[in-house]
Design a protein around this motif. Structure first.
Motif, short mmCIF file in Angstrom:
data_model
loop_
_atom_site.label_atom_id
_atom_site.label_comp_id
_atom_site.label_asym_id
_atom_site.label_seq_id
_atom_site.Cartn_x
_atom_site.Cartn_y
_atom_site.Cartn_z
N ARG A 109 0.85 -1.06 -0.01
CA ARG A 109 -0.13 0.15 0.04
C ARG A 109 0.74 1.14 0.04
O ARG A 109 0.59 2.28 -0.64
CB ARG A 109 -1.08 -0.15 1.30
CG ARG A 109 -1.93 1.03 1.51
CD ARG A 109 -2.86 1.37 2.47
NE ARG A 109 -3.90 0.21 2.38
CZ ARG A 109 -3.81 -0.98 3.11
NH1 ARG A 109 -2.96 -1.06 4.06
NH2 ARG A 109 -4.84 -1.72 2.92
N GLU A 110 1.94 1.15 0.69
CA GLU A 110 3.00 2.25 0.81
C GLU A 110 3.59 2.61 -0.43
O GLU A 110 3.80 3.87 -0.83
CB GLU A 110 3.89 2.21 2.19
CG GLU A 110 3.13 2.34 3.39
CD GLU A 110 2.94 3.66 3.84
OE1 GLU A 110 3.47 4.56 3.60
OE2 GLU A 110 1.75 3.94 4.02
N ALA A 111 3.94 1.42 -1.17
CA ALA A 111 4.74 1.52 -2.16
C ALA A 111 4.12 1.84 -3.66
O ALA A 111 4.63 2.30 -4.27
CB ALA A 111 5.41 0.21 -2.34
N ALA A 112 2.91 1.57 -3.52
CA ALA A 112 2.23 1.91 -4.72
C ALA A 112 2.34 3.29 -5.19
O ALA A 112 2.04 4.35 -4.82
CB ALA A 112 0.61 1.66 -4.54
N GLY A 113 2.56 3.29 -6.50
CA GLY A 113 2.96 4.43 -7.29
C GLY A 113 4.08 5.16 -6.92
O GLY A 113 4.24 6.45 -7.70
N ARG A 114 4.68 4.95 -6.03
CA ARG A 114 5.88 5.86 -5.69
C ARG A 114 7.15 4.84 -5.11
O ARG A 114 8.21 5.19 -4.51
CB ARG A 114 5.69 6.62 -4.55
CG ARG A 114 5.36 6.30 -3.07
CD ARG A 114 4.64 7.21 -2.42
NE ARG A 114 4.12 6.81 -1.10
CZ ARG A 114 4.92 6.68 0.03
NH1 ARG A 114 6.32 6.66 -0.02
NH2 ARG A 114 4.27 5.99 1.22
N ALA A 115 7.09 3.70 -5.62
CA ALA A 115 8.23 2.67 -5.32
C ALA A 115 9.60 3.07 -6.32
O ALA A 115 9.46 3.62 -7.14
CB ALA A 115 8.01 1.29 -5.71
N ASP A 116 10.70 2.75 -5.60
CA ASP A 116 11.88 3.17 -6.25
C ASP A 116 11.99 2.32 -7.67
O ASP A 116 11.73 1.00 -7.74
CB ASP A 116 13.01 2.60 -5.65
CG ASP A 116 14.43 2.74 -6.18
OD1 ASP A 116 14.95 3.92 -6.09
OD2 ASP A 116 15.15 1.92 -6.84
N PRO A 117 11.97 2.93 -8.71
CA PRO A 117 12.17 2.32 -10.11
C PRO A 117 12.97 1.05 -10.30
O PRO A 117 12.57 0.13 -10.77
CB PRO A 117 12.39 3.38 -11.06
CG PRO A 117 11.98 4.65 -10.32
CD PRO A 117 12.50 4.58 -9.02
N GLU A 118 14.25 1.34 -9.94
CA GLU A 118 15.21 0.24 -9.86
C GLU A 118 14.53 -1.02 -9.04
O GLU A 118 14.77 -2.10 -9.49
CB GLU A 118 16.39 0.67 -9.48
CG GLU A 118 17.24 1.42 -10.45
CD GLU A 118 18.64 1.67 -9.96
OE1 GLU A 118 19.22 1.17 -8.99
OE2 GLU A 118 19.15 2.82 -10.58
N GLN A 119 14.01 -0.87 -7.93
CA GLN A 119 13.57 -1.98 -7.08
C GLN A 119 12.27 -2.61 -7.61
O GLN A 119 12.48 -3.75 -7.49
CB GLN A 119 13.21 -1.35 -5.59
CG GLN A 119 14.57 -0.90 -4.69
CD GLN A 119 14.32 -0.47 -3.32
OE1 GLN A 119 13.16 -0.17 -3.12
NE2 GLN A 119 15.35 -0.69 -2.36
N LEU A 120 11.72 -1.67 -8.06
CA LEU A 120 10.37 -2.25 -8.70
C LEU A 120 10.80 -3.16 -9.88
O LEU A 120 10.18 -4.20 -10.38
CB LEU A 120 9.55 -1.15 -9.29
CG LEU A 120 7.98 -1.58 -9.69
CD1 LEU A 120 7.36 -2.24 -8.60
CD2 LEU A 120 7.31 -0.02 -10.22
N ALA A 121 11.70 -2.81 -11.00
CA ALA A 121 12.29 -3.44 -11.90
C ALA A 121 12.73 -4.68 -11.39
O ALA A 121 12.76 -5.85 -12.05
CB ALA A 121 13.23 -2.71 -12.74
N ALA A 122 13.57 -4.83 -10.34
CA ALA A 122 14.07 -5.88 -9.86
C ALA A 122 13.08 -6.99 -9.48
O ALA A 122 13.17 -8.28 -9.46
CB ALA A 122 14.99 -5.64 -8.49
#
Length: 229
Positions: A109-122
């Protein structure tokens, strides 16, 4: 006690006693396995856990960056983290599931829409790896646990990600035990892939409530199915 836990305890003791310090290199797999009287795969698993916790950094080859190097200070928080990791193998499955639901639903919930792009890609790369139709079941389970730890990391809360990293082996252990009795693993794996993708898409799309609901249903659904089986 699992053999790799002996490796973790020895490294913890060396850090606490000052025999290992920041920047020191751990002995090689063969030497460490011989020293502790355990197998090389057990040493390799211990190093992987320590790397996930940020205690060591590993490199390949034979140069100055090769091997496992201590990159975290040997302070009390590290000792507590290692002890938590070692304790998780003795926790009741239901307690682990409840803790996962609390931590992961909050994290996505906290990460939605504002997660670090590199971590999201990983995290997305882990899903891609799980899509391999020829992937051995054991490898699938390992990637599955890694993906859920990656989800918790997306929120940017160090304590939450540390707790999830410490729970990794407990998660992997109960999932492996439960999946062994499922009547149709191929169908189950397909459904897990679909659910993972749905959670990932909700996070990337900024739907925090949707992501939280999906990940809770995913965790609890597998638990219910495994218990029924």
């Amino acid at each position: 006690m699992r053999t790799y836990e002996l490796v973790l305890r020895q490294i913890e003791a060396d850090l606490a006693a000052g025999r290992l310090r920041l920047g020191d290199r751990l002995p090689g797999e063969r030497a460490l396995a011989s020293l502790l009287g355990v197998s090389r795969p057990s040493v390799r698993e211990a190093i992987r856990v320590l790397e996930a916790m940020g205690v060591v950094r590993t490199g390949v080859g034979s140069g100055p960056e090769a091997g496992a190097i201590i990159v975290a200070e040997p302070a009390s928080p590290l000792t507590a983290t290692l002890r938590l990791h070692l304790a998780t193998s003795h926790l009741p499955m239901g307690d682990i599931v409840q803790t996962r639901v609390l931590l992961e639903s909050w994290a996505v919930r906290e990460a939605a829409g504002r997660a670090d792009p590199e971590q999201l890609a990983a995290a997305g790369q882990l899903l891609d790896a799980m899509d391999d139709p020829d992937l051995p079941r054991e490898r699938f389970h390992l990637l599955d646990a890694e993906f859920h730890v990656a989800l918790a990391t997306l929120a940017g809360n160090v304590l939450v990600s540390t707790i999830m990293a410490s729970l990794r082996e407990a998660i992997h252990g109960y999932v492996v035990a439960a999946a062994a009795d499922l009547p149709d693993w191929v169908a189950t794996a397909g459904e897990l892939r679909r659910q993972h993708r749905a959670v990932f898409a909700a996070i990337a799309g900024g739907d925090g409530d949707g992501a939280a609901s999906l990940v809770a249903a995913h965790i609890e659904g597998f638990y219910r199915t495994a218990r029924l089986t």
